[in-house]
Design a protein around this motif. Structure first.
Motif, PDB file in Angstrom:
ATOM      1  N   TRP B 265      -1.885  -3.377   0.565  1.00  0.00           N
ATOM      2  CA  TRP B 265      -1.611  -4.551   1.415  1.00  0.00           C
ATOM      3  C   TRP B 265      -1.069  -4.110   2.776  1.00  0.00           C
ATOM      4  O   TRP B 265      -1.488  -4.618   3.809  1.00  0.00           O
ATOM      5  N   LYS B 269      -4.148  -3.785   5.120  1.00  0.00           N
ATOM      6  CA  LYS B 269      -4.013  -5.186   5.575  1.00  0.00           C
ATOM      7  C   LYS B 269      -4.971  -6.111   4.834  1.00  0.00           C
ATOM      8  O   LYS B 269      -5.567  -7.013   5.425  1.00  0.00           O
ATOM      9  N   ILE B 270      -5.156  -5.824   3.542  1.00  0.00           N
ATOM     10  CA  ILE B 270      -5.996  -6.715   2.746  1.00  0.00           C
ATOM     11  C   ILE B 270      -5.213  -7.220   1.538  1.00  0.00           C
ATOM     12  O   ILE B 270      -4.265  -6.583   1.080  1.00  0.00           O
ATOM     13  N   VAL B 271      -5.638  -8.389   1.048  1.00  0.00           N
ATOM     14  CA  VAL B 271      -5.053  -8.992  -0.143  1.00  0.00           C
ATOM     15  C   VAL B 271      -5.893  -8.576  -1.345  1.00  0.00           C
ATOM     16  O   VAL B 271      -7.092  -8.859  -1.384  1.00  0.00           O
ATOM     17  N   GLY B 302      -9.603 -10.116  -5.124  1.00  0.00           N
ATOM     18  CA  GLY B 302      -8.483 -10.530  -4.289  1.00  0.00           C
ATOM     19  C   GLY B 302      -7.923 -11.896  -4.646  1.00  0.00           C
ATOM     20  O   GLY B 302      -7.273 -12.532  -3.819  1.00  0.00           O
TER      21      GLY B 302
END
Lengths: 311, 311
Positions: B265, B269-271, B302
């Motif tokens: 995360w 910068k990803i869920v 995600g």
């Protein structure tokens, strides 16, 4: 600042930045009744669009100036951006930060090679400390947003967005110090086709909204917003550009910012800062206006403390 | 299942899936001392790789079978995947879910056009209810992981990854029911060059790890893991493929899963879901083994409840 200035700037900084992706979501489009294109500067180097302006500003310095380093005062993304850009160009970066800044932010600056100089958490103290460093080392001061070269750099994100999606009717950005929206408005003016620039601003720090109404730079009396990147004030370099080229600034509540951030995380599956969600919140707030339009949204950054999320 | 089966499968499902991006992070690479390539199936339609297998399974049915619909039992991503794939193909989807499933999951299935049939939260009840629907409507049962067409579909994510990054030394996936790792292992076998498949599994549900040791399918006695997609059991279709083509399964603790999820995360910068972080956790756990290697990691999905994050 001309069209050619923007083109030259983009060519200049390309080796130091990522060309970030543009994401879409069918469900978000259905929610708004429009087509939204999210330019993901949270995937930019150091996690925010600030890298663009910082790189451009340092690259425009003379060899003599570069030798003496650069200085800024910031506890946010520009501190990291200037450090990383300076490191890549072999330039020393002095970063004046309030002694109350979280350790993690000081560590991030040092991780990118910046030298942290702490001061009391007041505007006077940080300006005084920056001036000291200019005098002592001959370092060049670079303002995080009120600087022509920074404004040009920030505009390159929108240039890329318009190249990927030439038919946009609107581009929306958050408004803090005004560097991003001013650069974006220039890019929209020079590279858009019947395209207009819209700003999103927290109600709590609506200096840009009020400045457009009164015709002069207004100041914020509070900084009470979760959008920590948008607490800064407009400047005399970016305000005239905003006056001339921004159609409208839409104000949003804290609740709207948090709800918009959540939709972005849940639907786009990306991590973005509260400040980043403000532009989308503005579109959501007045979705009737944007019906069936094509709207670009600049997701400004993704540096967020996962231990202190608002949901 | 042949190389041609995988190629045909990919061609077949392409109109119904996204070709998802592959992300990298300089900081993560430095942390591991290797080059990592994250295949982001969290950006897949409905938010997980399961869309691939579901689409392929339905497309392999006869016209007669399609007319009578499909049925599965799942409270997770496969429920949404089968619903969305069925909707796109004009097929009815019956989804058997425990009556204890969160409302948000039932709503998601209905949002994708699936018909939710609730039952008591036991294996017997859900199998009984599925059988009822098969008998009553002539619907075809599609298992979430223990089905050749589902396995082939899941393998297509790795095909795309190897096309984008042909020189990978390893591909790592999480291990739950075994559909993803079996499909991935086939893709690595047919399309990789000196490439090996690695699994990551929570210590709490290490049936695949123990099955490889004993040579027969072992069962889990607990499902006490944050990786809610990995609570399911291996099956007789995927286990032989795993035995033949998977080099190693690495077990990780809950603490390692949460720490790995946080790194993904913060840095990418990803869920992503906790289950998604298990493959990365496995690489982090034995990073000496992967020194200077090129490693593909399948980020499986995600879909996460932002109100209940572990950090």
């Amino acid at each position: 600042m001309t069209k050619q200035d923007l083109i030259d700037c983009h060519d200049r900084i390309k080796p130091f930045i990522h060309i970030t992706p543009v994401l879409t979501s069918r469900l978000i489009n259905e929610m708004i009744g429009a087509q939204l294109f999210f330019k993901c500067e949270n995937f930019q180097r150091m996690g925010a669009f600030k890298m663009r302006g910082a790189a451009n500003a340092i690259m425009q310095l003379t060899a003599e100036q570069r030798k003496n380093g650069v200085v800024t005062h910031s506890s946010g993304n520009f501190a990291q951006a200037l450090s990383l850009a300076a490191q890549g160009l072999g330039v020393k970066a002095y970063i004046v930060m309030p002694n109350t800044a979280p350790q993690v932010k000081k560590d991030a600056v040092r991780g990118y090679g910046g030298m942290v100089i702490e001061c009391e958490p007041t505007l006077e103290a940080r300006e005084h400390e920056s001036k000291n460093i200019e005098d002592q080392y001959g370092a060049t001061f670079i303002h995080p947003s009120n600087d022509d070269q920074v404004i040009l750099g920030q505009g390159t994100a929108c240039m890329e967005l318009l190249e990927a999606q030439p038919g946009l009717d609107y581009v929306a950005t958050p408004v803090g110090g005004g560097g991003l929206i001013a650069g974006t408005a220039l890019a929209v003016h020079y590279f858009g086709t019947n395209c207009r620039t819209i700003g999103g601003e927290p109600l709590a720090t609506d200096d840009a909204y009020r400045s457009l109404l009164s015709g002069q730079i207004e100041t914020n009396t509070t900084t009470n917003t979760i959008a920590d990147g948008l607490k800064t004030q407009l400047g005399d370099r970016n305000f005239p550009i905003i006056q001339k080229h921004v159609e409208k600034i839409i104000r949003v509540t804290e609740k709207e910012i948090i709800a918009s951030m959540r939709i972005i995380w849940e639907r786009l599956k990306i991590v973005c800062e509260p400040s980043s969600a403000v532009a989308f919140a503005a579109v959501l707030n007045q979705k009737g206006k944007f019906n069936e339009k094509k709207i670009g949204i600049i997701i400004s950054g993704g540096n967020v403390d996962l231990s202190h999320l608002p949901f």
